[in-house]
Design a protein around this motif. Structure first.
Motif, PDB file in Angstrom:
ATOM      1  N   ARG A  68       0.799  -1.193  -0.164  1.00 46.06           N
ATOM      2  CA  ARG A  68       0.083  -0.007   0.046  1.00 46.06           C
ATOM      3  C   ARG A  68       0.921   1.251   0.235  1.00 46.06           C
ATOM      4  O   ARG A  68       1.866   1.258   0.820  1.00 46.06           O
ATOM      5  CB  ARG A  68      -0.999   0.031   1.077  1.00 46.06           C
ATOM      6  N   LEU A  69       0.432   2.273  -0.879  1.00 47.79           N
ATOM      7  CA  LEU A  69       1.330   3.379  -1.157  1.00 47.79           C
ATOM      8  C   LEU A  69       0.719   4.766  -0.389  1.00 47.79           C
ATOM      9  O   LEU A  69      -0.760   4.777  -0.517  1.00 47.79           O
ATOM     10  CB  LEU A  69       1.576   3.815  -2.540  1.00 47.79           C
ATOM     11  N   TYR A  70       1.293   5.365   0.424  1.00 48.58           N
ATOM     12  CA  TYR A  70       0.969   6.736   1.087  1.00 48.58           C
ATOM     13  C   TYR A  70       1.366   7.659   0.596  1.00 48.58           C
ATOM     14  O   TYR A  70       2.794   7.771   0.906  1.00 48.58           O
ATOM     15  CB  TYR A  70       1.074   6.168   2.680  1.00 48.58           C
ATOM     16  N   ARG A  71       0.862   8.757   0.173  1.00 47.78           N
ATOM     17  CA  ARG A  71       1.527   9.873  -0.366  1.00 47.78           C
ATOM     18  C   ARG A  71       0.860  11.102   0.563  1.00 47.78           C
ATOM     19  O   ARG A  71      -0.346  11.322   0.277  1.00 47.78           O
ATOM     20  CB  ARG A  71       1.386  10.257  -1.783  1.00 47.78           C
ATOM     21  N   PRO A  72       1.635  11.817   1.349  1.00 52.38           N
ATOM     22  CA  PRO A  72       0.904  12.980   2.011  1.00 52.38           C
ATOM     23  C   PRO A  72       0.982  14.264   1.269  1.00 52.38           C
ATOM     24  O   PRO A  72       1.319  14.276   0.000  1.00 52.38           O
ATOM     25  CB  PRO A  72       2.012  12.969   3.413  1.00 52.38           C
ATOM     26  N   HIS A  73       0.246  15.278   1.995  1.00 50.50           N
ATOM     27  CA  HIS A  73       0.522  16.769   1.443  1.00 50.50           C
ATOM     28  C   HIS A  73       0.813  17.627   2.648  1.00 50.50           C
ATOM     29  O   HIS A  73      -0.115  17.485   3.388  1.00 50.50           O
ATOM     30  CB  HIS A  73      -0.834  16.830   0.355  1.00 50.50           C
ATOM     31  N   PRO A  74       1.881  18.247   2.630  1.00 51.28           N
ATOM     32  CA  PRO A  74       2.879  18.218   1.449  1.00 51.28           C
ATOM     33  C   PRO A  74       3.718  17.056   1.455  1.00 51.28           C
ATOM     34  O   PRO A  74       4.006  16.590   2.507  1.00 51.28           O
ATOM     35  CB  PRO A  74       3.531  19.543   1.966  1.00 51.28           C
ATOM     36  N   VAL A  75       4.607  17.063   0.483  1.00 48.25           N
ATOM     37  CA  VAL A  75       5.503  15.989   0.364  1.00 48.25           C
ATOM     38  C   VAL A  75       7.045  16.631  -0.356  1.00 48.25           C
ATOM     39  O   VAL A  75       6.582  17.709  -0.858  1.00 48.25           O
ATOM     40  CB  VAL A  75       5.084  14.683  -0.612  1.00 48.25           C
ATOM     41  N   ARG A  76       8.010  16.270   0.370  1.00 46.04           N
ATOM     42  CA  ARG A  76       9.352  17.105  -0.054  1.00 46.04           C
ATOM     43  C   ARG A  76       9.749  16.399  -1.384  1.00 46.04           C
ATOM     44  O   ARG A  76      10.010  15.362  -1.591  1.00 46.04           O
ATOM     45  CB  ARG A  76      10.158  16.592   1.018  1.00 46.04           C
ATOM     46  N   LEU A  77       9.911  17.415  -2.491  1.00 47.56           N
ATOM     47  CA  LEU A  77      10.251  17.089  -3.733  1.00 47.56           C
ATOM     48  C   LEU A  77      11.591  17.787  -4.114  1.00 47.56           C
ATOM     49  O   LEU A  77      11.754  18.690  -3.572  1.00 47.56           O
ATOM     50  CB  LEU A  77       8.856  17.573  -4.672  1.00 47.56           C
ATOM     51  N   VAL A  78      12.264  16.943  -4.946  1.00 46.44           N
ATOM     52  CA  VAL A  78      13.351  17.333  -5.565  1.00 46.44           C
ATOM     53  C   VAL A  78      13.434  16.651  -7.003  1.00 46.44           C
ATOM     54  O   VAL A  78      13.291  15.534  -7.149  1.00 46.44           O
ATOM     55  CB  VAL A  78      14.433  16.636  -4.813  1.00 46.44           C
ATOM     56  N   GLY A  79      13.186  17.858  -7.941  1.00 41.26           N
ATOM     57  CA  GLY A  79      12.997  17.269  -9.238  1.00 41.26           C
ATOM     58  C   GLY A  79      11.617  16.568  -9.476  1.00 41.26           C
ATOM     59  O   GLY A  79      11.700  15.749 -10.416  1.00 41.26           O
ATOM     60  N   GLY A  80      10.692  16.956  -8.641  1.00 34.17           N
ATOM     61  CA  GLY A  80       9.282  16.485  -8.909  1.00 34.17           C
ATOM     62  C   GLY A  80       9.283  14.828  -8.305  1.00 34.17           C
ATOM     63  O   GLY A  80       8.087  14.355  -8.229  1.00 34.17           O
ATOM     64  N   LEU A  81      10.389  14.339  -7.435  1.00 34.52           N
ATOM     65  CA  LEU A  81      10.218  13.114  -6.762  1.00 34.52           C
ATOM     66  C   LEU A  81      10.618  13.277  -5.395  1.00 34.52           C
ATOM     67  O   LEU A  81      10.990  14.023  -4.835  1.00 34.52           O
ATOM     68  CB  LEU A  81      11.434  12.119  -7.423  1.00 34.52           C
ATOM     69  N   ALA A  82       9.823  12.293  -4.797  1.00 35.56           N
ATOM     70  CA  ALA A  82       9.625  12.297  -3.129  1.00 35.56           C
ATOM     71  C   ALA A  82      10.645  11.266  -2.713  1.00 35.56           C
ATOM     72  O   ALA A  82      10.907  10.257  -3.049  1.00 35.56           O
ATOM     73  CB  ALA A  82       8.395  11.982  -2.647  1.00 35.56           C
ATOM     74  N   PRO A  83      11.227  11.386  -1.495  1.00 38.43           N
ATOM     75  CA  PRO A  83      11.960  10.448  -0.714  1.00 38.43           C
ATOM     76  C   PRO A  83      10.709   9.522  -0.337  1.00 38.43           C
ATOM     77  O   PRO A  83       9.596   9.566  -0.164  1.00 38.43           O
ATOM     78  CB  PRO A  83      12.375  11.208   0.509  1.00 38.43           C
ATOM     79  N   ALA A  84      11.118   8.147  -0.044  1.00 37.89           N
ATOM     80  CA  ALA A  84      10.382   6.993   0.406  1.00 37.89           C
ATOM     81  C   ALA A  84      10.847   6.119   1.499  1.00 37.89           C
ATOM     82  O   ALA A  84      12.059   6.038   1.740  1.00 37.89           O
ATOM     83  CB  ALA A  84      10.042   6.350  -0.745  1.00 37.89           C
ATOM     84  N   LEU A  85       9.740   5.806   2.234  1.00 33.97           N
ATOM     85  CA  LEU A  85      10.182   4.824   3.369  1.00 33.97           C
ATOM     86  C   LEU A  85       9.571   3.433   3.094  1.00 33.97           C
ATOM     87  O   LEU A  85       8.249   3.358   3.083  1.00 33.97           O
ATOM     88  CB  LEU A  85       9.662   5.262   4.673  1.00 33.97           C
ATOM     89  N   VAL A  86      10.106   2.119   2.636  1.00 35.62           N
ATOM     90  CA  VAL A  86       9.451   0.964   2.564  1.00 35.62           C
ATOM     91  C   VAL A  86       9.465   0.259   4.000  1.00 35.62           C
ATOM     92  O   VAL A  86      10.301   0.039   4.817  1.00 35.62           O
ATOM     93  CB  VAL A  86      10.405   0.092   1.762  1.00 35.62           C
ATOM     94  N   PHE A  87       8.149   0.336   4.450  1.00 33.89           N
ATOM     95  CA  PHE A  87       7.719  -0.145   5.853  1.00 33.89           C
ATOM     96  C   PHE A  87       7.320  -1.484   5.857  1.00 33.89           C
ATOM     97  O   PHE A  87       6.391  -2.334   5.195  1.00 33.89           O
ATOM     98  CB  PHE A  87       6.721   0.823   6.371  1.00 33.89           C
ATOM     99  N   PHE A  88       7.915  -2.337   6.971  1.00 40.47           N
ATOM    100  CA  PHE A  88       7.436  -3.798   7.400  1.00 40.47           C
ATOM    101  C   PHE A  88       6.855  -3.686   8.612  1.00 40.47           C
ATOM    102  O   PHE A  88       7.454  -3.258   9.790  1.00 40.47           O
ATOM    103  CB  PHE A  88       8.771  -4.438   7.394  1.00 40.47           C
ATOM    104  N   HIS A  89       5.580  -4.231   8.691  1.00 33.71           N
ATOM    105  CA  HIS A  89       4.562  -4.244   9.814  1.00 33.71           C
ATOM    106  C   HIS A  89       5.311  -5.103  10.943  1.00 33.71           C
ATOM    107  O   HIS A  89       5.870  -6.106  10.596  1.00 33.71           O
ATOM    108  CB  HIS A  89       3.235  -4.462   9.669  1.00 33.71           C
ATOM    109  N   GLY A  90       4.991  -4.789  12.152  1.00 30.63           N
ATOM    110  CA  GLY A  90       5.426  -6.008  13.358  1.00 30.63           C
ATOM    111  C   GLY A  90       4.217  -6.829  13.588  1.00 30.63           C
ATOM    112  O   GLY A  90       3.179  -6.889  12.713  1.00 30.63           O
ATOM    113  N   GLY A  91       4.580  -7.627  14.336  1.00 37.06           N
ATOM    114  CA  GLY A  91       3.505  -9.068  14.717  1.00 37.06           C
ATOM    115  C   GLY A  91       4.268 -10.095  14.783  1.00 37.06           C
ATOM    116  O   GLY A  91       3.621 -11.134  14.599  1.00 37.06           O
ATOM    117  N   GLY A  92       5.512 -10.260  14.994  1.00 38.89           N
ATOM    118  CA  GLY A  92       6.192 -11.560  15.260  1.00 38.89           C
ATOM    119  C   GLY A  92       6.292 -12.363  14.415  1.00 38.89           C
ATOM    120  O   GLY A  92       6.480 -13.629  14.249  1.00 38.89           O
ATOM    121  N   TRP A  93       6.412 -12.045  12.754  1.00 42.04           N
ATOM    122  CA  TRP A  93       6.196 -12.420  11.720  1.00 42.04           C
ATOM    123  C   TRP A  93       4.868 -13.590  11.537  1.00 42.04           C
ATOM    124  O   TRP A  93       4.791 -14.238  10.770  1.00 42.04           O
ATOM    125  CB  TRP A  93       7.447 -13.452  11.589  1.00 42.04           C
ATOM    126  N   VAL A  94       3.971 -13.503  12.355  1.00 47.43           N
ATOM    127  CA  VAL A  94       2.766 -14.457  12.457  1.00 47.43           C
ATOM    128  C   VAL A  94       1.625 -13.589  12.300  1.00 47.43           C
ATOM    129  O   VAL A  94       0.633 -14.085  11.687  1.00 47.43           O
ATOM    130  CB  VAL A  94       2.819 -15.275  13.782  1.00 47.43           C
TER     131      VAL A  94
END
Length: 315
Positions: A68-94
């Motif tokens: 799932r992709l989440y894009r806020p406003h405002p977002v920090r753009l350089v050359g029209g592109l934003a930084p990103a965080l790939v996020f892995f949820h918790g839950g003990g792998w279960v």
């Protein structure tokens, strides 16, 4: 070490006890997943509105990995592109999924003014180690390869997660450094699991067995790993990696009343000793899992804002 819960954390812990909260190790994985998902309605704050939230499917050998992709406003753009965080949820792998951490990802996107992509990796025991690792590595590489089409600046790509997700983020960072993924600009490790040996003092202190108890950690471990040999595999225990030199800047969060406290503290220290820039934040009066409970615990919101500030400064 002595642990005294903050007043609000103690109140939440008492409420869970009085509610007759079942121990996960007494449930089947399917039951535990349903219970964990339902609990978010009580603990999560209201989801902040964002400019764009959409589901994705990431190609993998076994089929698409939901994301799932989440894009806020405002977002920090350089050359029209934003930084990103790939996020892995918790839950003990279960347990855990995109929904259990939806508010967390929205909050981090807003606080860091960056795109967050949440990864719904395969869960144990149906898919044991290293399935979750394989999905995390595959997903991170796909985000880097697809960065332009996603509006992401591939040079400002980071990984992060809480608990089991922090473990996966640490493993992806090591894997990427060693050539099995893209160059990363940062890693956010929220009370990460880093050593399945479970030999640190906080794994046996009574004061740390709060919500995430010592017995439920063993339940998660036994569902996730295929056997004792996996404990020594750095893809399960990133603290077992031969070296931590050359890893990206790290934000490491630990909590006082947490069985994982000492291994998180030690991992932060070893990263620093390896020359990695580290910001280590300890919340001594909180328990494991507090970060997702911003509706009940103000320190969760403090932590989210602190991570957001670090992300702004780092990537």
């Amino acid at each position: 070490m002595p642990v005294t819960l903050d007043a609000d954390a103690a109140a939440v812990y008492k409420a869970f006890q009085e509610a007759g909260r079942p121990a996960y190790e007494t449930l089947t994985p399917a039951e535990a997943r349903a219970y964990y998902l339902a609990a978010r309605l009580v603990t999560n704050p209201e989801p902040p509105p964002l400019a764009d939230v959409r589901d994705l499917g990431i190609p993998a050998p076994h089929g698409a990995i939901p994301a799932r992709l989440y894009r806020p406003h405002p977002v920090r753009l350089v050359g029209g592109l934003a930084p990103a965080l790939v996020f892995f949820h918790g839950g003990g792998w279960v347990i855990g999924n995109l929904e259990s951490h939806d508010v967390v990802c929205r909050t981090l996107a807003q606080a860091g003014e960056l795109i967050v992509i949440s990864i719904d990796y395969r869960l144990a025991p149906e898919h044991k180690f290293p399935a979750a690792v394989d999905d995390a590595v595959t997903a991170t590489q796909w985000v880097a390869d697809s960065a332009a089409s996603l509006g992401i600046d591939a040079t400002r790509l980071s990984v992060g997660g809480d608990s089991a997700g922090g473990n996966l983020a640490a493993v992806v960072a090591i894997s990427a450094r060693d050539g099995q993924g893209p160059a990363l600009a940062g890693q956010v490790l929220i009370y990460p699991a880093t050593d399945f040996a479970m030999a640190h003092p906080s794994h046996s202190e009574p004061e740390t067995s709060v919500l995430l108890t010592h017995s439920v950690i063993r339940w998660f471990r036994d569902h996730y790993l295929t056997g004792a040999a996996d404990i020594h595999d750095w893809r399960a225990s990133p603290a077992k990696a031969e070296t931590l030199i050359g890893l990206p800047p790290a934000y490491v969060l630990t909590a006082g009343a947490d069985p994982l406290r000492d291994e998180g503290d030690e991992y932060a220290r070893r990263l620093q000793e390896a020359g990695v820039p580290v910001t280590h934040r300890n919340f001594p009066g909180q328990f494991h899992g507090f970060f997702t409970m911003g509706k009940l615990l103000q320190q969760a919101n403090v932590a989210a804002n602190d991570i957001g500030a670090w992300l702004k400064q780092t990537i």
